[in-house]
Design a protein around this motif. Structure first.
Motif, PDB file in Angstrom:
ATOM      1  N   ALA A  74       4.831  10.197   0.807  1.00  0.00           N
ATOM      2  CA  ALA A  74       4.184   9.080   0.492  1.00  0.00           C
ATOM      3  C   ALA A  74       5.195   7.920   0.554  1.00  0.00           C
ATOM      4  O   ALA A  74       6.330   8.176  -0.237  1.00  0.00           O
ATOM      5  CB  ALA A  74       3.254   8.904  -0.526  1.00  0.00           C
ATOM      6  N   ARG A  75       5.025   6.773   0.952  1.00  0.00           N
ATOM      7  CA  ARG A  75       5.896   5.639   1.170  1.00  0.00           C
ATOM      8  C   ARG A  75       5.281   4.266   0.740  1.00  0.00           C
ATOM      9  O   ARG A  75       4.101   3.959   1.079  1.00  0.00           O
ATOM     10  CB  ARG A  75       6.473   5.408   2.466  1.00  0.00           C
ATOM     11  N   LEU A  76       5.859   3.462  -0.094  1.00  0.00           N
ATOM     12  CA  LEU A  76       5.293   2.047  -0.458  1.00  0.00           C
ATOM     13  C   LEU A  76       5.560   1.181   0.607  1.00  0.00           C
ATOM     14  O   LEU A  76       6.942   1.108   1.127  1.00  0.00           O
ATOM     15  CB  LEU A  76       6.113   1.645  -1.582  1.00  0.00           C
ATOM     16  N   TYR A 123       7.076  -3.431   6.274  1.00  0.00           N
ATOM     17  CA  TYR A 123       8.204  -3.025   5.728  1.00  0.00           C
ATOM     18  C   TYR A 123       7.879  -1.488   4.798  1.00  0.00           C
ATOM     19  O   TYR A 123       7.042  -1.779   4.216  1.00  0.00           O
ATOM     20  CB  TYR A 123       8.740  -4.129   4.962  1.00  0.00           C
ATOM     21  N   GLU A 124       9.099  -0.614   4.966  1.00  0.00           N
ATOM     22  CA  GLU A 124       9.102   0.578   4.138  1.00  0.00           C
ATOM     23  C   GLU A 124       9.928   0.394   3.089  1.00  0.00           C
ATOM     24  O   GLU A 124      11.121   0.249   3.253  1.00  0.00           O
ATOM     25  CB  GLU A 124       9.508   1.758   5.052  1.00  0.00           C
ATOM     26  N   GLY A 130       0.792  -1.062  -0.043  1.00  0.00           N
ATOM     27  CA  GLY A 130       0.047  -0.052   0.099  1.00  0.00           C
ATOM     28  C   GLY A 130       0.890   1.250  -0.104  1.00  0.00           C
ATOM     29  O   GLY A 130       2.071   1.090   0.130  1.00  0.00           O
ATOM     30  N   VAL A 131       0.341   2.476  -0.063  1.00  0.00           N
ATOM     31  CA  VAL A 131       0.947   3.640  -0.129  1.00  0.00           C
ATOM     32  C   VAL A 131       0.352   4.690   0.949  1.00  0.00           C
ATOM     33  O   VAL A 131      -0.822   4.687   1.170  1.00  0.00           O
ATOM     34  CB  VAL A 131       0.964   4.383  -1.400  1.00  0.00           C
ATOM     35  N   ALA A 132       1.228   4.798   1.934  1.00  0.00           N
ATOM     36  CA  ALA A 132       0.861   5.641   3.037  1.00  0.00           C
ATOM     37  C   ALA A 132       1.692   6.650   3.700  1.00  0.00           C
ATOM     38  O   ALA A 132       3.078   6.500   3.013  1.00  0.00           O
ATOM     39  CB  ALA A 132       0.891   4.660   4.527  1.00  0.00           C
TER      40      ALA A 132
END
Length: 212
Positions: free
Chosen positions: A181-183, A85-86, A70-72
Motif C-alpha cells: 500500500a502507498r500513500l 504523487y506517491e 489516500g492509500v492505494a
C-alpha cells in the motif's frame, strides 16, 4: 480551525489497518469505529476528514481532487497510472504481482501466450519488456479457473499466500513486481496544503520506522 485534509481510505481489512496507522500517527477520528453506515468521518481538531471508498477507486478520488491524499495498492498505481504523487510505502498490504500456470507448464514460444488477468496493462508491459507476444484475456472474477478450463495458458494476478493457487494445481512461475500500500497525494493539494500533507507523511514515516 485547521484546514481539513480529505483522506480516501480503502474499504475492508487493508483500510482498517491503514486507519490504525493514521490514528497511531496522531490523526484519530473516533467516530470511524462506531457501528454505523456513514461514509464520511471528520475530526476538526486534527484537521482530517476520512472517507471509505472501494480500493480500486482511491486513486481516482485523489487524482480528481475529491481527496487530498489516500492509500492505494501499488498494483492499482501500476495498472491505472493515475497522475498523483506517491509519497510513502506504507509497508502493509504486502503481496506480489506474479505469473502463475498449471504445474509442469511449458511455454510454446511458436504462438502467442494466452494470459488471463484483471491487470491488462501490467501484464502487457511485463511481456512487452520480454518481447513475448501475448493474447490478453481480461477477466474480472476468479482468474484461477481460466487455465483449468483451457481459456488461458497462464494468469497474471496478485499472490499473497499462494493457497488459492495450490488448491487449483497452479504455481507461481515468475514474480513481476512486489506490491504494497502507498500513500498518494493529489498534485494541486500537495502544492496548496503542502505543510499539512508533509507533516502527516512525516508522522506516518516515523511511525513505520518505530515499528521496524
Amino acid at each position: 480551525m485547521k484546514q481539513m485534509l480529505n483522506v480516501a481510505l480503502p474499504k475492508g481489512r487493508l483500510g482498517e489497518k491503514v486507519y490504525a496507522m493514521f490514528e497511531a500517527a496522531g490523526y484519530p477520528c473516533p467516530s470511524i469505529k462506531e457501528n454505523n453506515r456513514k461514509l464520511i468521518f471528520e475530526n476538526p481538531e486534527c484537521g482530517v476528514r476520512y472517507f471509505w471508498v472501494k480500493p480500486s477507486d482511491v486513486s481516482i478520488y485523489v487524482e480528481r481532487g475529491a481527496a487530498d491524499i489516500g492509500v492505494a495498492g501499488k498494483d492499482i498505481l501500476l495498472e491505472y497510472t493515475p497522475d498523483v504523487y506517491e509519497l510513502l510505502d506504507m509497508k502493509t498490504g504486502i503481496c506480489r504481482m506474479a505469473v502463475a500456470a498449471p504445474k509442469g507448464f511449458r511455454d510454446d514460444t511458436r504462438r502467442a501466450l494466452r494470459v488471463a488477468t484483471k491487470f491488462s496493462k501490467i501484464a502487457s508491459d511485463y511481456y512487452a519488456s520480454r518481447s513475448r507476444e501475448i493474447d490478453i484475456i481480461h477477466l474480472n472474477g476468479s482468474i484461477e479457473i481460466a487455465p483449468i478450463l483451457g481459456l488461458s495458458d497462464v494468469i497474471v494476478d496478485i499472490v499473497e499466500t499462494g493457497t488459492t493457487l495450490k488448491e487449483n494445481d497452479l504455481e507461481v512461475i515468475e514474480t513481476i513486481v512486489p506490491i504494497s500500500a502507498r500513500l498518494i497525494a493529489n498534485k494541486a493539494s500537495y502544492k496548496f496544503k503542502n505543510e499539512q500533507i508533509k507533516a502527516l507523511a512525516s508522522h506516518l514515516a516515523q511511525q513505520l520506522q518505530a515499528e521496524e
